[in-house]
Design an enzyme around this catalytic site. Structure first.
Site, PDB file in Angstrom:
ATOM      1  N   GLY A  61      -9.878  -4.557 -22.274  1.00 44.51           N
ATOM      2  CA  GLY A  61     -11.105  -4.208 -22.986  1.00 44.51           C
ATOM      3  C   GLY A  61     -12.114  -3.593 -22.015  1.00 44.51           C
ATOM      4  O   GLY A  61     -11.760  -3.176 -20.910  1.00 44.51           O
ATOM      5  N   GLY A  62     -13.372  -3.563 -22.426  1.00 44.98           N
ATOM      6  CA  GLY A  62     -14.410  -2.908 -21.634  1.00 44.98           C
ATOM      7  C   GLY A  62     -14.538  -3.442 -20.216  1.00 44.98           C
ATOM      8  O   GLY A  62     -14.617  -2.661 -19.258  1.00 44.98           O
ATOM      9  N   GLY A 114     -12.342  -5.326 -18.399  1.00 42.50           N
ATOM     10  CA  GLY A 114     -11.103  -5.149 -17.637  1.00 42.50           C
ATOM     11  C   GLY A 114     -10.946  -3.713 -17.174  1.00 42.50           C
ATOM     12  O   GLY A 114     -10.612  -3.445 -16.014  1.00 42.50           O
ATOM     13  N   PHE A 134     -33.623  -3.156 -30.974  1.00 42.41           N
ATOM     14  CA  PHE A 134     -32.703  -4.236 -31.333  1.00 42.41           C
ATOM     15  C   PHE A 134     -33.478  -5.551 -31.285  1.00 42.41           C
ATOM     16  O   PHE A 134     -34.606  -5.604 -30.763  1.00 42.41           O
ATOM     17  CB  PHE A 134     -31.543  -4.270 -30.318  1.00 42.41           C
ATOM     18  CG  PHE A 134     -30.205  -3.912 -30.905  1.00 42.41           C
ATOM     19  CD1 PHE A 134     -30.047  -2.774 -31.668  1.00 42.41           C
ATOM     20  CD2 PHE A 134     -29.088  -4.719 -30.668  1.00 42.41           C
ATOM     21  CE1 PHE A 134     -28.800  -2.448 -32.198  1.00 42.41           C
ATOM     22  CE2 PHE A 134     -27.843  -4.400 -31.196  1.00 42.41           C
ATOM     23  CZ  PHE A 134     -27.698  -3.263 -31.951  1.00 42.41           C
ATOM     24  N   ASP A 185      -7.195 -16.192 -24.601  1.00 40.87           N
ATOM     25  CA  ASP A 185      -6.012 -16.574 -23.828  1.00 40.87           C
ATOM     26  C   ASP A 185      -6.344 -16.989 -22.387  1.00 40.87           C
ATOM     27  O   ASP A 185      -5.773 -17.944 -21.863  1.00 40.87           O
ATOM     28  CB  ASP A 185      -4.990 -15.431 -23.836  1.00 40.87           C
ATOM     29  CG  ASP A 185      -4.575 -15.057 -25.261  1.00 40.87           C
ATOM     30  OD1 ASP A 185      -4.568 -15.963 -26.129  1.00 40.87           O
ATOM     31  OD2 ASP A 185      -4.266 -13.879 -25.515  1.00 40.87           O
ATOM     32  N   GLN A 223     -22.292 -17.690 -31.086  1.00 42.67           N
ATOM     33  CA  GLN A 223     -23.283 -16.918 -31.829  1.00 42.67           C
ATOM     34  C   GLN A 223     -22.801 -16.617 -33.244  1.00 42.67           C
ATOM     35  O   GLN A 223     -21.705 -16.078 -33.430  1.00 42.67           O
ATOM     36  CB  GLN A 223     -23.550 -15.598 -31.116  1.00 42.67           C
ATOM     37  CG  GLN A 223     -24.535 -14.724 -31.876  1.00 42.67           C
ATOM     38  CD  GLN A 223     -25.128 -13.655 -30.984  1.00 42.67           C
ATOM     39  OE1 GLN A 223     -24.538 -12.615 -30.759  1.00 42.67           O
ATOM     40  NE2 GLN A 223     -26.300 -13.923 -30.442  1.00 42.67           N
ATOM     41  N   HIS A 247     -23.591 -14.262 -36.063  1.00 48.71           N
ATOM     42  CA  HIS A 247     -24.353 -13.037 -36.304  1.00 48.71           C
ATOM     43  C   HIS A 247     -24.953 -13.118 -37.699  1.00 48.71           C
ATOM     44  O   HIS A 247     -24.254 -13.465 -38.651  1.00 48.71           O
ATOM     45  CB  HIS A 247     -23.430 -11.818 -36.180  1.00 48.71           C
ATOM     46  CG  HIS A 247     -24.162 -10.525 -36.043  1.00 48.71           C
ATOM     47  ND1 HIS A 247     -24.872  -9.973 -37.084  1.00 48.71           N
ATOM     48  CD2 HIS A 247     -24.313  -9.694 -34.993  1.00 48.71           C
ATOM     49  CE1 HIS A 247     -25.426  -8.841 -36.668  1.00 48.71           C
ATOM     50  NE2 HIS A 247     -25.099  -8.647 -35.408  1.00 48.71           N
ATOM     51  N   LEU A 307     -18.610  -6.899 -39.121  1.00 48.86           N
ATOM     52  CA  LEU A 307     -19.960  -6.839 -38.587  1.00 48.86           C
ATOM     53  C   LEU A 307     -20.776  -5.721 -39.227  1.00 48.86           C
ATOM     54  O   LEU A 307     -20.302  -4.605 -39.401  1.00 48.86           O
ATOM     55  CB  LEU A 307     -19.871  -6.604 -37.076  1.00 48.86           C
ATOM     56  CG  LEU A 307     -21.177  -6.379 -36.319  1.00 48.86           C
ATOM     57  CD1 LEU A 307     -22.031  -7.625 -36.368  1.00 48.86           C
ATOM     58  CD2 LEU A 307     -20.877  -5.999 -34.883  1.00 48.86           C
ATOM     59  N   THR A 344     -23.985  -4.028 -38.034  1.00 48.51           N
ATOM     60  CA  THR A 344     -24.761  -4.044 -36.787  1.00 48.51           C
ATOM     61  C   THR A 344     -26.241  -4.387 -36.970  1.00 48.51           C
ATOM     62  O   THR A 344     -26.865  -4.048 -37.980  1.00 48.51           O
ATOM     63  CB  THR A 344     -24.666  -2.687 -36.049  1.00 48.51           C
ATOM     64  OG1 THR A 344     -25.519  -2.726 -34.906  1.00 48.51           O
ATOM     65  CG2 THR A 344     -25.099  -1.530 -36.926  1.00 48.51           C
ATOM     66  N   GLU A 345     -26.768  -5.049 -35.932  1.00 46.37           N
ATOM     67  CA  GLU A 345     -28.190  -5.328 -35.876  1.00 46.37           C
ATOM     68  C   GLU A 345     -28.983  -4.019 -35.906  1.00 46.37           C
ATOM     69  O   GLU A 345     -30.151  -3.981 -36.279  1.00 46.37           O
ATOM     70  CB  GLU A 345     -28.461  -6.069 -34.557  1.00 46.37           C
ATOM     71  CG  GLU A 345     -29.816  -6.681 -34.434  1.00 46.37           C
ATOM     72  CD  GLU A 345     -29.833  -7.659 -33.256  1.00 46.37           C
ATOM     73  OE1 GLU A 345     -29.064  -8.648 -33.302  1.00 46.37           O
ATOM     74  OE2 GLU A 345     -30.578  -7.440 -32.305  1.00 46.37           O
ATOM     75  N   ARG A 349     -30.960 -13.453 -32.767  1.00 44.37           N
ATOM     76  CA  ARG A 349     -29.900 -13.683 -33.752  1.00 44.37           C
ATOM     77  C   ARG A 349     -29.791 -15.136 -34.213  1.00 44.37           C
ATOM     78  O   ARG A 349     -29.573 -15.401 -35.396  1.00 44.37           O
ATOM     79  CB  ARG A 349     -28.560 -13.251 -33.168  1.00 44.37           C
ATOM     80  CG  ARG A 349     -28.456 -11.752 -33.080  1.00 44.37           C
ATOM     81  CD  ARG A 349     -27.131 -11.320 -32.514  1.00 44.37           C
ATOM     82  NE  ARG A 349     -27.074  -9.864 -32.486  1.00 44.37           N
ATOM     83  CZ  ARG A 349     -26.098  -9.164 -31.911  1.00 44.37           C
ATOM     84  NH1 ARG A 349     -25.101  -9.791 -31.322  1.00 44.37           N
ATOM     85  NH2 ARG A 349     -26.115  -7.849 -31.933  1.00 44.37           N
ATOM     86  N   HIS A 403     -19.532 -14.623 -34.281  1.00 40.79           N
ATOM     87  CA  HIS A 403     -19.509 -13.276 -33.732  1.00 40.79           C
ATOM     88  C   HIS A 403     -19.229 -13.226 -32.237  1.00 40.79           C
ATOM     89  O   HIS A 403     -18.595 -12.313 -31.742  1.00 40.79           O
ATOM     90  CB  HIS A 403     -20.865 -12.625 -34.015  1.00 40.79           C
ATOM     91  CG  HIS A 403     -21.021 -11.243 -33.489  1.00 40.79           C
ATOM     92  ND1 HIS A 403     -20.175 -10.220 -33.858  1.00 40.79           N
ATOM     93  CD2 HIS A 403     -21.920 -10.700 -32.618  1.00 40.79           C
ATOM     94  CE1 HIS A 403     -20.564  -9.105 -33.235  1.00 40.79           C
ATOM     95  NE2 HIS A 403     -21.591  -9.376 -32.474  1.00 40.79           N
ATOM     96  N   ARG A 411     -27.067 -14.881 -27.117  1.00 41.05           N
ATOM     97  CA  ARG A 411     -26.991 -13.530 -26.559  1.00 41.05           C
ATOM     98  C   ARG A 411     -27.844 -12.565 -27.360  1.00 41.05           C
ATOM     99  O   ARG A 411     -27.883 -12.637 -28.585  1.00 41.05           O
ATOM    100  CB  ARG A 411     -25.542 -13.034 -26.580  1.00 41.05           C
ATOM    101  CG  ARG A 411     -25.398 -11.585 -26.164  1.00 41.05           C
ATOM    102  CD  ARG A 411     -23.955 -11.178 -26.018  1.00 41.05           C
ATOM    103  NE  ARG A 411     -23.241 -11.003 -27.267  1.00 41.05           N
ATOM    104  CZ  ARG A 411     -23.387  -9.954 -28.081  1.00 41.05           C
ATOM    105  NH1 ARG A 411     -24.257  -8.999 -27.811  1.00 41.05           N
ATOM    106  NH2 ARG A 411     -22.669  -9.868 -29.185  1.00 41.05           N
ATOM    107  N   SER A 435     -23.959  -7.491 -24.640  1.00 39.89           N
ATOM    108  CA  SER A 435     -22.561  -7.782 -24.297  1.00 39.89           C
ATOM    109  C   SER A 435     -21.896  -6.567 -23.667  1.00 39.89           C
ATOM    110  O   SER A 435     -21.183  -6.697 -22.674  1.00 39.89           O
ATOM    111  CB  SER A 435     -21.770  -8.255 -25.515  1.00 39.89           C
ATOM    112  OG  SER A 435     -21.743  -7.258 -26.491  1.00 39.89           O
TER     113      SER A 435
END
Lengths: 593, 238
Positions: A21-22, A24, A125, A228, A247, A249, A259, A261-262, A293, A360, A405, A410
């Site tokens: 993901g982002g 990694g 936000f 994992d 959290q 949401h 979701l 979005t906020e 949130r 969330h 958060r 994130s």
């Protein structure tokens, strides 16, 4: 290679990153640029990772919407949002390093939306302010329409193609290997396509395995979000931190969980109850619908409990954005419109969207320092670093989010600490070696895999998982109390007991998805258990952890992290860092929005 | 109204089956609900845990679960059963044109290879000031709309007869869409090189404008248009 009945191959890399993901991919990019041999082990093709689902944006003081914006204001908001158990050294690092990491993403090609002057578009936000809460609402979330996560993840994957990172895609990591000298020395995994087991030796492991939203029945997260890496850490008797902090949401799509979005509220949308009344100003007169949130989620639950919920069952509220107009919606919130039309048959240009608080994000995770190095606690209660083991992203608890958060933080967390861990590894691993791994080490790391392969009969994973998710949903939700959670913990123990008898019906090798689901479930179960014990232990209300029996924040006893160890379900305390390097401490204050 | 859906799934286990076969599953189905094809497949999986398919986000953004439903490619997670079934019957097969590994899982390698071939990353070695982003006007940024949103699900390329015939030489609609995403990006400096690499008889010109790609794209993108834009650019540069 062969060990008893088990056949396996061996590979070696300097660094193994588990999770594509982002975070990694940001770490792998940093490491592969340095020339170290790095492999990303991902159970899905990287662009299928959950980062792809992030919508609203990446919050960062790049001073585009407001040329006077200051990362210290962002830091203040984040500390306050965390309800003061975010570590201030880590938050300082994230907010001050943030702009450079966002500009790097732009240089890599991330297609940010733009203002007329050509700079990156930023939207308001929740929980954002100017001048330390005194200057009104800030607009600090950098966005690529409402597909920022998708744009970010694809950009990072593309950048990794450019640098030539090694990818082991659709490989499932089972366990971390620590050798007889106690050094992190490898990871056991298997190729999902062939079932081939492999032991990958390495000098450093980065756990970038993401969150575990699948412990709850109603969640906004991908089916692959099964924590994992957290399971691996617990099995090594290393702790998890702040696992009571989940959290919810405020705006998950009712009945489906997707979701919303906020950014919907950031762009001017607001929540209404069954009377058609905009209710947030009653609870948060200043920030209204853009309060934090945790706050908005609790307000929605209170509206529902007061009988002002919408629909036949009066069990949700409505998110109104139609007044923004067709052009703004199709330009700024196109994905939201698509999801709402697909899953709720509601076109938000015409009608309000049915929403309900939905699990969330996992604020808790694997405790680390700002370099991403995993931390444990010795018998005297002191921090100690686990050499060679790193964790970043949602899997980690560094901790920048504390008890709650803020939206858009994130994605920033992913890239800032992915990059930091990469840099640290590059410095530390100036010399690499081939680590010793004994047969016993290998056998240990494959224990679960072998055990489930040999089952003859027993409980089925689908039933156990839905029971666990149901318990978490009903006993560890937005509002909690001792009696409820004790009952939930008891039920969870029952499911845990039965899970010892879990049965893998499909024994095939190639793309055996049931095998993966069993291993994922066992990780989820350990995480659910960690949440139950940590939540019972924290006898106060803070951030996302709202207790009816302890409605107030208790700074005297609980201005600290909780640490959960699997062994004996022990929960201990760990100090929060209140000493940022270059600014003054933000002292705990009542949290008013 | 509660009813039954007859879900017919393509099955093939390389470890024991000589050839693929279709297998039927009865799934409880309510016409008033909003059941997606992924939900039906997951129900079938509870009956038979050996059923295999790829899935992740379940909301149409990760692109994992591209399959062929009653003859049409799409994402199982955002395709309502009601939209594709005929008289309570739904046949789900793997995406056509790529080798099947097991059940609904195809070998995506030929697809990813084409994606990598177009060098899908921004190429710009110009010095940029640290502490600043490159500027791009909203008008220039708008040129990327409809291009960058691709989820790499392969629904388009696997519905394209030209891709079926020449999966190695014809880049295919998905990768061409990506190629154009970078050609169109005013921040990229390799436009000429990118076009040069596509300028042969197969890479782009095997597209015969059938437009299956555009009609199946689950994200509503238009690869066909992007391919035409590339062709236009190629004509301009000769």
């Amino acid at each position: 290679m062969k060990l008893g009945n088990i056949e396996f191959s061996e590979q070696q890399f300097d660094v193994v990153i588990i999770g594509g993901g982002g975070s990694g991919l940001r770490a792998s990019l940093e490491i592969s640029k340095s020339g170290l041999n790095v492999a990303v082990v991902s159970k899905v093709f990287p662009t299928r990772s959950h980062t792809v689902a992030a919508q609203g944006g990446i919050t960062c003081a790049i001073a585009s919407a407001d040329p006077n914006d200051d990362w210290r204001w962002h830091m203040f908001d984040t500390v306050k949002g965390s309800d003061y158990i975010g570590d201030q050294d880590a938050i300082e690092y994230m907010c001050s390093e943030g702009p450079e990491t966002v500009f790097e993403l732009e240089h890599m090609g991330l297609p940010f939306s733009r203002f007329e002057n050509g700079r990156i578009y930023q939207r308001p936000f929740g929980g954002q302010s100017k001048e330390y809460g005194e200057g009104g609402q800030a607009a600090r979330t950098c966005a690529a329409a409402d597909r920022t996560g998708h744009a970010l993840l694809h950009t990072l994957y593309q950048a990794n193609l450019k640098t030539g990172t090694n990818f082991l895609n659709e490989w499932f990591a089972v366990d971390i290997i620590k050798n007889d000298s106690g050094l992190i020395s490898g990871v056991s995994c298997f190729d999902m396509e062939t079932g081939e087991i492999s032991i990958i030796k390495c000098n450093a492991i980065v756990l970038a395995t993401g969150g575990a939203g699948q412990v709850y029945e109603q969640n906004t997260t991908s089916l692959i979000c099964t924590g994992d890496g957290l399971g691996m850490v617990l099995r090594k008797d290393l702790p998890l931190q702040d696992m009571e902090m989940w959290q919810f949401h405020p705006t998950g799509l009712y009945g489906n969980g997707s979701l919303m979005t906020e950014g919907c509220r950031g762009e001017g949308g607001y929540l209404i109850n069954s009377e058609g009344k905009r209710f947030m100003p009653d609870y948060a007169p200043k920030a209204k619908d853009l309060a934090s949130r945790d706050v908005v989620s609790r307000c929605i639950v209170q509206e529902i409990l007061a009988g002002r919920g919408c629909g036949d069952k009066k069990d949700h509220v409505l998110l109104k954005i139609d007044h923004l107009g067709e052009e703004a919606i199709t330009k700024k919130l196109p994905e939201i419109r698509e999801i709402s039309m697909t899953f709720a048959n509601v076109d938000p240009i015409e009608n309000p969207i049915p929403v309900v608080p939905t699990c969330h994000y996992m604020m808790g995770g694997i405790p680390t320092n700002v370099n991403g190095q995993v931390i444990t606690q010795d018998n005297d209660g002191n921090d100690s670093i686990v050499n060679g083991l790193y964790s970043i992203g949602e899997a980690a608890n560094v901790s920048v989010h504390g008890a709650n958060r803020l939206g858009g933080n994130s994605l920033l967390d992913l890239v800032v600490f992915g990059r930091a861990a990469g840099k640290h590894i590059n410095e530390e691993l100036s010399e690499t070696s081939s680590p010793e791994v004994s047969n016993t080490n290998i056998e240990e790391s494959l224990e679960t895999l072998i055990r489930i392969q040999e089952t003859k009969n027993g409980e089925n994973v689908f039933d156990l998982r839905s029971e666990m998710q149901n318990i978490m949903q009903n006993y560890f939700g937005v509002y909690r109390n001792e009696d409820l959670m004790k009952e939930g913990t008891k039920k969870l123990q029952d499911v845990k007991e039965r899970s010892k008898n879990i049965h893998l019906r499909d024994k095939s090798n190639q793309f055996n998805s049931e095998r993966v689901e069993v291993l994922e479930y066992l990780n989820l179960l350990d995480i659910a258990n960690a949440t139950a014990y940590s939540a019972l232990e924290r006898k106060e209300s803070r951030g996302a952890h709202a207790r009816e029996d302890f409605p107030d924040r208790d700074d005297e006893n609980w201005l600290c992290h909780s640490l959960f160890f699997k062994n004996k379900n022990k929960v201990s305390k760990r100090a929060v860092n209140l000493k940022p390097k270059n600014v003054e401490t933000f002292k705990p204050k009542p949290r008013i929005y | 109204m509660t009813d039954k859906l007859k879900l017919s799934l393509y099955r093939f286990d390389p470890e024991k089956d000589k050839r693929p076969y279709m297998s039927d599953y009865e799934i409880p189905y309510s016409s008033s609900g909003n059941m997606m094809v992924i939900d039906a497949i997951r129900k079938a999986q509870e009956l038979d845990s050996t059923i295999t398919f790829r899935r992740s986000c379940a909301q149409g953004v990760c692109g994992s679960d591209g399959v062929n439903m009653n003859g049409q490619n799409g994402l199982a997670c955002i395709t309502p059963v009601s939209k594709v079934m005929t008289v309570n019957r739904l046949e789900v097969r793997p995406l056509p044109g790529l080798p099947v590994i097991k059940d609904l899982i195809v070998d995506m390698k030929p697809f990813y290879d084409q994606y990598e071939k177009v060098k899908p990353f921004l190429d710009n070695d110009d010095e940029v000031k640290t502490g600043h982003e490159r500027l791009q006007s909203p008008k220039d940024r708008e040129k990327l709309d409809g291009l960058y949103e691709c989820v790499l699900c392969a629904c388009c390329s696997t519905s394209c007869p030209s891709f079926w015939w020449n999966p190695e030489k014809f880049v295919g609609p998905a990768a061409l869409l990506q190629a154009y995403r970078f050609i169109a990006d005013t921040r990229d400096k390799q436009k000429r090189m990118r076009l040069k690499k596509l300028n042969d008889a197969f890479s782009v010109y095997r597209c015969h404008g059938i437009m299956n790609c555009t009609s199946v794209c689950p994200k509503g993108l238009n690869p066909s248009k992007a391919i035409n834009e590339i062709k236009k650019e190629l004509r301009k540069t000769g």
